[in-house]
Design a protein around this motif. Sequence first.
Motif, PDB file in Angstrom:
ATOM      1  N   VAL A   1       0.841  -1.196   0.000  1.00 52.03           N
ATOM      2  CA  VAL A   1       0.000   0.000   0.000  1.00 52.03           C
ATOM      3  C   VAL A   1       0.880   1.251   0.000  1.00 52.03           C
ATOM      4  O   VAL A   1       0.613   2.224  -0.721  1.00 52.03           O
ATOM      5  CB  VAL A   1      -0.954  -0.004   1.216  1.00 52.03           C
ATOM      6  N   ALA A   2       1.928   1.233   0.809  1.00 53.06           N
ATOM      7  CA  ALA A   2       2.843   2.378   0.875  1.00 53.06           C
ATOM      8  C   ALA A   2       3.522   2.606  -0.474  1.00 53.06           C
ATOM      9  O   ALA A   2       3.729   3.757  -0.885  1.00 53.06           O
ATOM     10  CB  ALA A   2       3.889   2.149   1.964  1.00 53.06           C
ATOM     11  N   ARG A   3       3.860   1.534  -1.172  1.00 54.21           N
ATOM     12  CA  ARG A   3       4.486   1.673  -2.490  1.00 54.21           C
ATOM     13  C   ARG A   3       3.533   2.336  -3.482  1.00 54.21           C
ATOM     14  O   ARG A   3       3.939   3.148  -4.323  1.00 54.21           O
ATOM     15  CB  ARG A   3       4.933   0.304  -3.005  1.00 54.21           C
ATOM     16  N   ILE A   4       2.242   2.017  -3.366  1.00 49.93           N
ATOM     17  CA  ILE A   4       1.245   2.655  -4.237  1.00 49.93           C
ATOM     18  C   ILE A   4       1.122   4.143  -3.898  1.00 49.93           C
ATOM     19  O   ILE A   4       1.109   5.001  -4.780  1.00 49.93           O
ATOM     20  CB  ILE A   4      -0.114   1.941  -4.117  1.00 49.93           C
ATOM     21  N   LEU A   5       1.047   4.453  -2.604  1.00 51.07           N
ATOM     22  CA  LEU A   5       0.914   5.856  -2.190  1.00 51.07           C
ATOM     23  C   LEU A   5       2.134   6.675  -2.591  1.00 51.07           C
ATOM     24  O   LEU A   5       2.026   7.871  -2.876  1.00 51.07           O
ATOM     25  CB  LEU A   5       0.693   5.943  -0.681  1.00 51.07           C
ATOM     26  N   ASP A   6       3.298   6.042  -2.633  1.00 53.27           N
ATOM     27  CA  ASP A   6       4.517   6.742  -3.037  1.00 53.27           C
ATOM     28  C   ASP A   6       4.495   7.163  -4.506  1.00 53.27           C
ATOM     29  O   ASP A   6       5.331   7.965  -4.931  1.00 53.27           O
ATOM     30  CB  ASP A   6       5.747   5.854  -2.793  1.00 53.27           C
TER      31      ASP A   6
ATOM     32  N   SER B   1      -2.245   6.826 -13.708  1.00 55.13           N
ATOM     33  CA  SER B   1      -3.154   5.783 -14.190  1.00 55.13           C
ATOM     34  C   SER B   1      -2.786   4.456 -13.532  1.00 55.13           C
ATOM     35  O   SER B   1      -1.739   4.329 -12.883  1.00 55.13           O
ATOM     36  CB  SER B   1      -3.036   5.643 -15.707  1.00 55.13           C
ATOM     37  N   LEU B   2      -3.643   3.455 -13.722  1.00 58.28           N
ATOM     38  CA  LEU B   2      -3.351   2.136 -13.168  1.00 58.28           C
ATOM     39  C   LEU B   2      -2.054   1.588 -13.759  1.00 58.28           C
ATOM     40  O   LEU B   2      -1.233   1.004 -13.030  1.00 58.28           O
ATOM     41  CB  LEU B   2      -4.508   1.180 -13.446  1.00 58.28           C
ATOM     42  N   GLN B   3      -1.844   1.779 -15.057  1.00 57.05           N
ATOM     43  CA  GLN B   3      -0.615   1.283 -15.678  1.00 57.05           C
ATOM     44  C   GLN B   3       0.618   1.948 -15.083  1.00 57.05           C
ATOM     45  O   GLN B   3       1.648   1.302 -14.879  1.00 57.05           O
ATOM     46  CB  GLN B   3      -0.668   1.516 -17.196  1.00 57.05           C
TER      47      GLN B   3
ATOM     48  N   LYS C   1       5.431   1.814 -11.665  1.00 59.77           N
ATOM     49  CA  LYS C   1       6.221   2.448 -10.613  1.00 59.77           C
ATOM     50  C   LYS C   1       6.420   1.554  -9.396  1.00 59.77           C
ATOM     51  O   LYS C   1       7.466   1.591  -8.750  1.00 59.77           O
ATOM     52  CB  LYS C   1       5.560   3.758 -10.182  1.00 59.77           C
ATOM     53  N   THR C   2       5.400   0.769  -9.046  1.00 61.76           N
ATOM     54  CA  THR C   2       5.515  -0.097  -7.860  1.00 61.76           C
ATOM     55  C   THR C   2       6.248  -1.393  -8.152  1.00 61.76           C
ATOM     56  O   THR C   2       6.847  -1.988  -7.261  1.00 61.76           O
ATOM     57  CB  THR C   2       4.121  -0.444  -7.307  1.00 61.76           C
ATOM     58  N   GLY C   3       6.167  -1.836  -9.406  1.00 58.91           N
ATOM     59  CA  GLY C   3       6.754  -3.123  -9.738  1.00 58.91           C
ATOM     60  C   GLY C   3       5.918  -4.301  -9.262  1.00 58.91           C
ATOM     61  O   GLY C   3       6.360  -5.454  -9.327  1.00 58.91           O
TER      62      GLY C   3
ATOM     63  N   GLN D   1      -3.914  -3.832  -9.073  1.00 55.84           N
ATOM     64  CA  GLN D   1      -5.304  -3.468  -9.352  1.00 55.84           C
ATOM     65  C   GLN D   1      -6.205  -3.781  -8.158  1.00 55.84           C
ATOM     66  O   GLN D   1      -7.053  -2.969  -7.786  1.00 55.84           O
ATOM     67  CB  GLN D   1      -5.808  -4.197 -10.593  1.00 55.84           C
ATOM     68  N   ARG D   2      -6.006  -4.936  -7.553  1.00 58.05           N
ATOM     69  CA  ARG D   2      -6.828  -5.319  -6.400  1.00 58.05           C
ATOM     70  C   ARG D   2      -6.607  -4.367  -5.226  1.00 58.05           C
ATOM     71  O   ARG D   2      -7.561  -3.917  -4.588  1.00 58.05           O
ATOM     72  CB  ARG D   2      -6.502  -6.750  -5.967  1.00 58.05           C
TER      73      ARG D   2
END
Length: 256
Positions: free
Chosen positions: A18-23, A33-35, A40-42, A49-50
């Motif tokens: 979650v932190a990687r997504i927020l970063d 975007s989702l892509q 970026k998160t790898g 997506q989930r």
Amino acid sequence: MSTKQSAGAAPILVLHKVARILDCFSVEEPEPSLQQLIQKTGLPASTCQRLAQNMVREGFLDRDGDRYRIGIGLVRWATPGTVGLDFVRLVRPILQELRDDTGETACFYIRDGAFRTVVAVAETRHVVMRPFMVGQVMPIHAGAPGKIFLAYDPEAWDALQGAPLTKFAPATPDSLNTLQAQAAAAHDQGYYAAFGERHEDVGSISAPVFDHAGRLAGVLGLGFPTQRVGPDRVPGLGTAVAQAAAEASNALGHVP
């Protein structure tokens, strides 16, 4: 590894993801975007997506089409006194309409002490712009929104007592007497325009939004570069902002 240790590790791994997504969110890229989140998160596409869907559901993120932005849930937890998600949902369409009508970035602010926080934004489509982001915090003594808080919220003056009136630019007011005169002018005309108070090349026009009890709920306004909008456009834009603020007040149940 014991079963107890394994049970404790899984939530930590999820929080790390979650932190990687927020970063992935920044001032430069506030709506990836989702892509872009996947790149970026790898993270595996299905995992990313989930998690993004769950973060939208829990208020960590907001989604508009294929774009994501920091959700009002995070702003609410990070900024004491901010308004709820339903409130912002009522105001956001009005911001978008104001943005479309004027071409400039429309924002909604709430006050926290001697500061104001952006809780909703409809960003301009112009290439030349000044970024405004959900969660952005600014002092109330500089810029048009602060004059509205000072004009309609007595507690704003209490918060300002003893607070530093930092001089950001030559036009930044640095005395309570000046602020009192500006607040009086804002109250008299129902909106206020400021140029170059926080940044020399940025202007703003704001008006008050009231709740069902007649209390100031927040401030709605436009932000723009001064190279595109000058004082000559204040009467027209000021009227548009005041009308949008009245519409927002009506949506909150305010009866003038």
